[in-house]
Design a protein around this motif. Structure first.
Motif, PDB file in Angstrom:
ATOM      1  N   UNK A   1      -1.254  11.570  -7.636  1.00  0.00           N
ATOM      2  CA  UNK A   1      -0.578  11.262  -6.378  1.00  0.00           C
ATOM      3  C   UNK A   1       0.301  10.020  -6.488  1.00  0.00           C
ATOM      4  N   UNK A   2       0.518   9.543  -7.699  1.00  0.00           N
ATOM      5  CA  UNK A   2       1.220   8.272  -7.857  1.00  0.00           C
ATOM      6  C   UNK A   2       2.717   8.401  -7.602  1.00  0.00           C
ATOM      7  N   UNK A   3       3.302   9.570  -7.890  1.00  0.00           N
ATOM      8  CA  UNK A   3       4.715   9.769  -7.571  1.00  0.00           C
ATOM      9  C   UNK A   3       4.942   9.708  -6.072  1.00  0.00           C
ATOM     10  N   UNK A   4       4.063  10.364  -5.311  1.00  0.00           N
ATOM     11  CA  UNK A   4       4.178  10.334  -3.853  1.00  0.00           C
ATOM     12  C   UNK A   4       3.965   8.922  -3.321  1.00  0.00           C
ATOM     13  N   UNK A   5       2.993   8.195  -3.915  1.00  0.00           N
ATOM     14  CA  UNK A   5       2.752   6.815  -3.494  1.00  0.00           C
ATOM     15  C   UNK A   5       3.969   5.941  -3.773  1.00  0.00           C
ATOM     16  N   UNK A   6       4.604   6.136  -4.941  1.00  0.00           N
ATOM     17  CA  UNK A   6       5.814   5.373  -5.249  1.00  0.00           C
ATOM     18  C   UNK A   6       6.917   5.691  -4.253  1.00  0.00           C
ATOM     19  N   UNK A   7       6.977   6.967  -3.818  1.00  0.00           N
ATOM     20  CA  UNK A   7       7.957   7.336  -2.807  1.00  0.00           C
ATOM     21  C   UNK A   7       7.723   6.616  -1.497  1.00  0.00           C
ATOM     22  N   UNK A   8       6.442   6.467  -1.110  1.00  0.00           N
ATOM     23  CA  UNK A   8       6.119   5.735   0.121  1.00  0.00           C
ATOM     24  C   UNK A   8       6.512   4.269   0.000  1.00  0.00           C
ATOM     25  N   UNK A   9       6.194   3.657  -1.136  1.00  0.00           N
ATOM     26  CA  UNK A   9       6.558   2.256  -1.334  1.00  0.00           C
ATOM     27  C   UNK A   9       8.076   2.101  -1.353  1.00  0.00           C
ATOM     28  N   UNK A  10       8.769   3.047  -1.990  1.00  0.00           N
ATOM     29  CA  UNK A  10      10.225   2.983  -2.038  1.00  0.00           C
ATOM     30  C   UNK A  10      10.857   3.208  -0.667  1.00  0.00           C
ATOM     31  N   UNK A  11      10.099   3.795   0.268  1.00  0.00           N
ATOM     32  CA  UNK A  11      10.634   3.952   1.623  1.00  0.00           C
ATOM     33  C   UNK A  11      10.891   2.596   2.265  1.00  0.00           C
ATOM     34  N   UNK A  12      10.266   1.538   1.728  1.00  0.00           N
ATOM     35  CA  UNK A  12      10.556   0.184   2.207  1.00  0.00           C
ATOM     36  C   UNK A  12      12.022  -0.155   1.967  1.00  0.00           C
ATOM     37  N   UNK A  13      12.556   0.316   0.834  1.00  0.00           N
ATOM     38  CA  UNK A  13      13.984   0.122   0.578  1.00  0.00           C
ATOM     39  C   UNK A  13      14.812   0.831   1.649  1.00  0.00           C
ATOM     40  N   UNK A  14      14.398   2.062   1.980  1.00  0.00           N
ATOM     41  CA  UNK A  14      15.120   2.825   2.993  1.00  0.00           C
ATOM     42  C   UNK A  14      15.084   2.121   4.337  1.00  0.00           C
ATOM     43  N   UNK A  15      13.900   1.669   4.733  1.00  0.00           N
ATOM     44  CA  UNK A  15      13.769   1.001   6.023  1.00  0.00           C
ATOM     45  C   UNK A  15      14.565  -0.289   6.066  1.00  0.00           C
ATOM     46  N   UNK A  16      14.611  -0.987   4.940  1.00  0.00           N
ATOM     47  CA  UNK A  16      15.374  -2.235   4.925  1.00  0.00           C
ATOM     48  C   UNK A  16      16.857  -1.955   5.114  1.00  0.00           C
ATOM     49  N   UNK A  17      17.338  -0.811   4.597  1.00  0.00           N
ATOM     50  CA  UNK A  17      18.746  -0.484   4.772  1.00  0.00           C
ATOM     51  C   UNK A  17      19.019   0.125   6.147  1.00  0.00           C
ATOM     52  N   UNK A  18      18.048   0.902   6.673  1.00  0.00           N
ATOM     53  CA  UNK A  18      18.234   1.525   7.984  1.00  0.00           C
ATOM     54  C   UNK A  18      18.185   0.494   9.102  1.00  0.00           C
ATOM     55  N   UNK A  19      17.141  -0.330   9.085  1.00  0.00           N
ATOM     56  CA  UNK A  19      16.906  -1.250  10.196  1.00  0.00           C
ATOM     57  C   UNK A  19      17.186  -2.699   9.828  1.00  0.00           C
ATOM     58  N   UNK A  20      16.653  -3.137   8.689  1.00  0.00           N
ATOM     59  CA  UNK A  20      16.716  -4.556   8.359  1.00  0.00           C
ATOM     60  C   UNK A  20      18.112  -5.062   8.082  1.00  0.00           C
ATOM     61  N   UNK A  21      18.852  -4.371   7.214  1.00  0.00           N
ATOM     62  CA  UNK A  21      20.184  -4.855   6.854  1.00  0.00           C
ATOM     63  C   UNK A  21      21.158  -4.800   8.034  1.00  0.00           C
ATOM     64  N   UNK A  22      21.240  -3.675   8.775  1.00  0.00           N
ATOM     65  CA  UNK A  22      22.149  -3.691   9.940  1.00  0.00           C
ATOM     66  C   UNK A  22      21.797  -4.762  10.967  1.00  0.00           C
ATOM     67  N   UNK A  23      20.492  -4.938  11.241  1.00  0.00           N
ATOM     68  CA  UNK A  23      20.101  -5.969  12.200  1.00  0.00           C
ATOM     69  C   UNK A  23      20.440  -7.357  11.670  1.00  0.00           C
ATOM     70  N   UNK A  24      20.191  -7.590  10.397  1.00  0.00           N
ATOM     71  CA  UNK A  24      20.508  -8.888   9.802  1.00  0.00           C
ATOM     72  C   UNK A  24      22.011  -9.146   9.818  1.00  0.00           C
ATOM     73  N   UNK A  25      22.795  -8.102   9.542  1.00  0.00           N
ATOM     74  CA  UNK A  25      24.244  -8.261   9.592  1.00  0.00           C
ATOM     75  C   UNK A  25      24.728  -8.515  11.017  1.00  0.00           C
ATOM     76  N   UNK A  26      24.089  -7.874  11.980  1.00  0.00           N
ATOM     77  CA  UNK A  26      24.434  -8.142  13.383  1.00  0.00           C
ATOM     78  C   UNK A  26      24.189  -9.615  13.704  1.00  0.00           C
ATOM     79  N   UNK A  27      23.041 -10.129  13.281  1.00  0.00           N
ATOM     80  CA  UNK A  27      22.732 -11.547  13.502  1.00  0.00           C
ATOM     81  C   UNK A  27      23.752 -12.438  12.806  1.00  0.00           C
ATOM     82  N   UNK A  28      24.103 -12.064  11.558  1.00  0.00           N
ATOM     83  CA  UNK A  28      25.055 -12.884  10.809  1.00  0.00           C
ATOM     84  C   UNK A  28      26.451 -12.848  11.441  1.00  0.00           C
TER      85      UNK A  28
END
Length: 419
Positions: free
Chosen positions: A138-165
């Protein structure tokens, strides 16, 4: 809550909760690293620096992370995992806050280096805990879940941070990330289990364990470990010669407005939020090496397009950048499952700390080299970026050829099956 946990003891709900908590830690430090890249035009304008100085801001984080990753490799397997992870995370939050309070370029450069010193260790610590807690199948699926942090950072974190900037200045994103890290720190303290199973080892003598370089020497004596480290270096080099300069290139050469940059990250991150977990499932079902090779092959098209694209409408730029996000960072899902499975289990913490150092060193070198290969001409357009793209494709081809030399520890007798 703090009792030792083994993979066999994890029911699906508990495993999911632990992975989501680790993904939260990953989200914070990835966002801290990623936010520098879309902030490039703002920082260059407000601090009065050029592409080379901006490249140093990016690479200072990674070079510092590489150095501390090597230091961590000397002691990471001597301490209980949870306590070490949360200590590094707390220090990372303080250093990120210092970035937001930095009065100028040189103090920001020093603060970025300090944040990298702690943030770089976090990635390897998270992957170490995944390797300790999640079985191979199940390690490939687990890596996919951890890599979803990258997705969330681009979906929510980066746009919000750029809005603040864009509205309050470049300091605000760092303050935001520091506050967010405090919330994830409390969640980690509550949800993560204590992991001490790696501490006692009948296979390592007390004399060998007493020497701080013993575990590192054991890692380096294994040729399979060295192949895995080189493989990861090639992947990071191919990505980070290109990624830090995307925003600078598309604003200067493609004609995309700075205010529209969050849309690129929003669409790209949304796509990878779904595709990273799909790629993880495919890697478990069809073989991690096979799926990596297909992802790497597909990644060469957006690498070439992203570094050669001419002025196009925003909608077309969003399409191509979304394809870039899916395949270039997405190939890290099977790659991390491969590397995590290449290590002898008793040396996992040391190896992954060294792997983190190799990743940071390779990405820092690539960022520095990419910055040295490009320049702004008299009209403000970026020149030399196309050559960076060809360099990235060359490293990708070598990694695709090389990955087949890596043996995976599956926890089962050597098969004739899929790797």
């Amino acid at each position: 809550m703090n009792s030792p946990v083994t993979p066999a003891a994890l029911d699906p709900a508990r495993e999911r909760m632990l992975l989501l908590t680790l993904a939260g830690v990953q989200f914070a430090h990835i966002l801290d690293f990623m936010i520098m890249m879309p902030l490039g035009p703002i920082l260059m304008r407000d601090l009065g620096v050029g592409t080379h100085e901006f490249g140093l801001l990016v690479s200072s984080y990674t070079f510092s992370a590489a150095f501390t990753g090597l230091l961590a490799a000397m002691f990471v397997d001597r301490f209980e995992r949870k306590r070490l992870l949360l200590t590094m995370f707390a220090l990372f939050a303080v250093a990120t806050l210092a970035c937001g309070l930095a009065p100028g370029y040189w103090t920001l450069l020093a603060a970025r280096g300090t944040a990298g010193a702690f943030g770089g260790v976090l990635g390897s610590m998270v992957q170490t805990m995944v390797g300790d807690l999640i079985p191979f199948e199940r390690r490939g699926r687990a890596s996919g879940t951890i890599m979803s942090a990258f997705s969330l950072s681009t979906v929510a974190g980066v746009p919000l941070s750029l809005y603040l900037a864009n509205h309050f200045g470049w300091r605000f994103p760092f303050v935001f990330i520091a506050a967010l890290s405090c919330g994830f720190l409390l969640l980690g303290w509550k949800m993560l289990p204590a992991l001490r199973g790696h501490l006692p080892s009948a296979t390592v003598s007390e004399t060998e364990r007493a020497h701080p370089l013993a575990a590192m020497a054991a890692v380096l004596r294994d040729a399979n470990h060295l192949r895995a480290l080189l493989f990861m270096a090639l992947i990071m080099f191919s990505g980070f010669s290109v990624i830090p300069y995307i925003t600078i290139y598309v604003t200067a050469n493609v004609g995309i407005r700075q205010e529209d940059i969050p849309l690129i990250y929003l669409f790209g991150g949304t796509a990878t939020f779904f595709t990273s977990r799909l790629v993880g499932r495919l890697a478990d079902a069809h073989g991690k090496i096979r799926v990596y090779r297909w992802m790497a092959l597909c990644s060469m098209v957006p690498l070439l397009v992203q570094t050669h694209i001419w002025p196009v409408p925003l909608w077309l730029m969003i399409i191509w950048s979304t394809v870039f996000f899916i395949f270039v960072p997405g190939r890290m899902v099977p790659a991390m499952a491969i590397v995590t499975s290449a290590v002898q289990p008793r040396l996992r913490g040391t190896f992954l700390s060294m792997n983190g150092a190799v990743q940071q060193l390779a990405s820092g070198s690539a960022s520095w080299l990419g910055g040295a290969m490009i320049a702004a001409d008299a009209s403000g357009r970026i020149v030399g970026y196309g050559n960076v793209g060809w360099l990235a494709i060359g490293a990708t081809v070598i990694a695709m050829l090389f990955v087949g030399q890596i043996h995976l520890h599956t926890g089962a007798p050597p098969p004739g099956g899929k790797a």
